[in-house]
Design a protein around this motif. Sequence first.
Motif, short mmCIF file in Angstrom:
data_model
loop_
_atom_site.label_atom_id
_atom_site.label_comp_id
_atom_site.label_asym_id
_atom_site.label_seq_id
_atom_site.Cartn_x
_atom_site.Cartn_y
_atom_site.Cartn_z
N GLN A 196 -15.03 -26.65 -102.21
CA GLN A 196 -13.93 -26.56 -103.18
C GLN A 196 -13.80 -25.14 -103.71
OE1 GLN A 196 -15.23 -29.83 -105.80
NE2 GLN A 196 -13.22 -30.77 -105.47
N HIS A 197 -14.93 -24.48 -103.97
CA HIS A 197 -14.92 -23.14 -104.55
C HIS A 197 -14.51 -22.08 -103.52
CE1 HIS A 197 -16.82 -19.27 -105.75
NE2 HIS A 197 -16.39 -19.63 -106.96
N ASP A 198 -15.12 -22.12 -102.32
CA ASP A 198 -14.91 -21.06 -101.34
C ASP A 198 -13.60 -21.20 -100.57
OD1 ASP A 198 -17.36 -20.19 -102.17
OD2 ASP A 198 -18.44 -20.73 -100.34
N LEU A 199 -13.22 -22.44 -100.25
CA LEU A 199 -12.02 -22.66 -99.44
C LEU A 199 -10.85 -23.19 -100.26
CD1 LEU A 199 -13.51 -24.29 -96.19
CD2 LEU A 199 -12.96 -21.89 -96.62
N HIS A 200 -11.07 -23.35 -101.57
CA HIS A 200 -10.04 -23.90 -102.46
C HIS A 200 -9.51 -25.23 -101.92
CE1 HIS A 200 -10.17 -19.98 -104.36
NE2 HIS A 200 -9.91 -19.40 -103.21
N ALA A 201 -10.44 -26.06 -101.44
CA ALA A 201 -10.08 -27.35 -100.87
C ALA A 201 -9.68 -28.32 -101.97
CB ALA A 201 -11.26 -27.92 -100.07
N GLY A 202 -8.48 -28.88 -101.87
CA GLY A 202 -8.06 -29.92 -102.80
C GLY A 202 -8.74 -31.23 -102.49
N GLU A 203 -8.45 -32.24 -103.30
CA GLU A 203 -9.14 -33.53 -103.14
C GLU A 203 -8.81 -34.16 -101.80
OE1 GLU A 203 -10.02 -37.67 -105.61
OE2 GLU A 203 -8.58 -36.19 -106.38
N ALA A 204 -7.53 -34.09 -101.37
CA ALA A 204 -7.15 -34.69 -100.09
C ALA A 204 -7.84 -33.99 -98.93
CB ALA A 204 -5.64 -34.64 -99.91
N ALA A 205 -7.86 -32.64 -98.95
CA ALA A 205 -8.52 -31.90 -97.89
C ALA A 205 -10.01 -32.18 -97.87
CB ALA A 205 -8.27 -30.40 -98.07
N LEU A 206 -10.61 -32.27 -99.06
CA LEU A 206 -12.04 -32.53 -99.14
C LEU A 206 -12.38 -33.91 -98.57
CD1 LEU A 206 -14.61 -31.12 -100.17
CD2 LEU A 206 -14.32 -32.35 -102.32
N GLU A 207 -11.56 -34.90 -98.89
CA GLU A 207 -11.79 -36.24 -98.34
C GLU A 207 -11.67 -36.24 -96.82
OE1 GLU A 207 -12.68 -39.19 -99.61
OE2 GLU A 207 -13.05 -38.26 -101.54
N LEU A 208 -10.74 -35.46 -96.29
CA LEU A 208 -10.58 -35.40 -94.84
C LEU A 208 -11.70 -34.61 -94.18
CD1 LEU A 208 -6.73 -34.99 -94.48
CD2 LEU A 208 -8.11 -36.87 -93.62
N ILE A 209 -12.23 -33.60 -94.87
CA ILE A 209 -13.38 -32.88 -94.34
C ILE A 209 -14.57 -33.82 -94.19
CG2 ILE A 209 -15.10 -31.11 -94.88
CD1 ILE A 209 -12.78 -29.50 -96.18
N VAL A 210 -14.74 -34.70 -95.18
CA VAL A 210 -15.83 -35.66 -95.14
C VAL A 210 -15.49 -36.82 -94.19
CG1 VAL A 210 -17.19 -37.30 -96.49
CG2 VAL A 210 -16.60 -35.07 -97.46
N GLY A 211 -14.29 -37.40 -94.38
CA GLY A 211 -13.94 -38.62 -93.66
C GLY A 211 -13.34 -38.41 -92.29
N GLY A 212 -12.73 -37.24 -92.04
CA GLY A 212 -12.13 -36.99 -90.74
C GLY A 212 -13.15 -37.07 -89.62
N TYR A 213 -14.32 -36.53 -89.88
CA TYR A 213 -15.43 -36.64 -88.92
C TYR A 213 -15.75 -38.11 -88.66
CZ TYR A 213 -20.32 -36.38 -87.33
OH TYR A 213 -21.49 -36.53 -86.62
N GLY A 214 -15.80 -38.89 -89.73
CA GLY A 214 -16.20 -40.29 -89.61
C GLY A 214 -15.23 -41.12 -88.79
N PHE A 215 -13.91 -41.02 -89.08
CA PHE A 215 -13.01 -41.89 -88.33
C PHE A 215 -12.80 -41.41 -86.91
CE2 PHE A 215 -9.22 -39.34 -88.44
CZ PHE A 215 -9.02 -38.86 -89.72
N ALA A 216 -12.90 -40.09 -86.63
CA ALA A 216 -12.82 -39.63 -85.25
C ALA A 216 -14.05 -40.09 -84.46
CB ALA A 216 -12.71 -38.11 -85.20
#
Length: 479
Positions: A49-69
């Motif tokens: 969140q701090h370094d990439l300015h990831a919003g909540e949606a992007a953060l959820e996809l960073i975590v969950g995108g790996y999982g559903f793929a």
Amino acid sequence: MLETRSVPTISLEPDAFPTRWRVLPVVLSAMFMAMFDWFVVNVAASSLQHDLHAGEAALELIVGGYGFAYASGLITGGRLGDLHGHRRLFVIGMLAFTVASLLCGLAPNAWALVAFRVLQGATAALMVPQMLALINTMFPVRERARAMAAFGATIGIGAVSGQVLGGVLLDLDLFGWGWRTIFYINVPIGLAAAALAARWLPTHEAGRRPRLDPVGALGISAALALLLVPITLGRPEGWPVWTWISMLASVPVLALTLRYENRLARRGGEPVLDTGMVRERGFSLGLVIAGGYLTFFAGFMLCLTLMLQNGLGLSPLRAGLAFAPLGVCFAASSFFLAPRVANRIGNRVMVVGTLTSLTGLLITLGVLAFAGPQVAVLALVPGMMIVGTGNGLTIPSVVGAVLSSGIPPQQAGMAAGVLTTSQQFGNAIGATVLGVIFFSALGSSADYIRAMEAAALGGIVVLAVVLAAALSLPRKAAA
């Protein structure tokens, strides 16, 4: 280039592959890396969140995108191994996972990281089913329980290492890389594992090369993605209409795909999923146990991490270290205790394991209820250790039971893909379902103890379902 004369070939007699125990750690590295990367990103969330300015949606996809793929590609990955060789697909998957990990570390912004994490999950789906199929093929029946115990230990070690080593790596900040280190660490490990696998793993006697079923592969992956994407994004997005439409659409897509697979099998074709295998009672109950246990475990780990960090104020490093005793018990129980208990009572070891985890969860719930906001981390450790012991008894046992239940060698990859899909689906469901319970109980009062108590009660319900499935398994004698 992968098929060289110096590499032994799997024969009909597994004893003909004498170096199987030397090769096992190389094979298990796939499970370690896949589980490590599932859990490690949770520890790095604030840094992202701090370094990439990831919003909540992007953060959820960073975590969950790996999982559903990962989850949506496992059945296809397993079938590809059956068709083109488990060794070949393991090496290709490991190299692809290594490249994807490097790209994640190099990501210039949050949405690039989302894309690379999806790629990383898809490559994990290539290598992981080959691991279980190779174990099932390389090891004779009398040794398979020990090999599966090592697999079970690897699940626990990989998951807990994501919490513990993730905190350590962030704390060390090697070379000033920050969060990027958690991805770069996969590169040397992946290159070494791929090189050793290409040299040591047995070739696959495929004989005739059947064709892939593209309709089945696409249909199953689409049905799982339609369900897992809204599960991943639903809570932070406030469950908008599209999430419900997507989840509802997954049902007819899956039904039509399964109908097509049945028709293809009746015509003498080669479906990506043998529905007859899934209808077999022992196999289907095993899927419920495997998926249910990971539902509980993933949700328990997530909610307890939130309570330790946000409720008790622990740093990521200290919160991660709090899970170390659980991981040690998980690994020790998997490798040393599970095979011995299984030798005595057969597949009833899963009943014993589930009851053990339930006991640990009830102890944890009692400690929280008694101590309240003044609870000490050390007071939670005994219950966590008992939970880890129960997990170690159950997870390798169910994997061994499912893959040893009369699965033909030519379907080992398919069976491994279906089993691992149920586990990773459980991971996604657990984080969502127990997470929803946790945040609903948390409310505006920010009472993390009360929220953890509610999540623990949800975990008890899930384990009760697992226990019912374990009691319903066809009884198998001890080895």
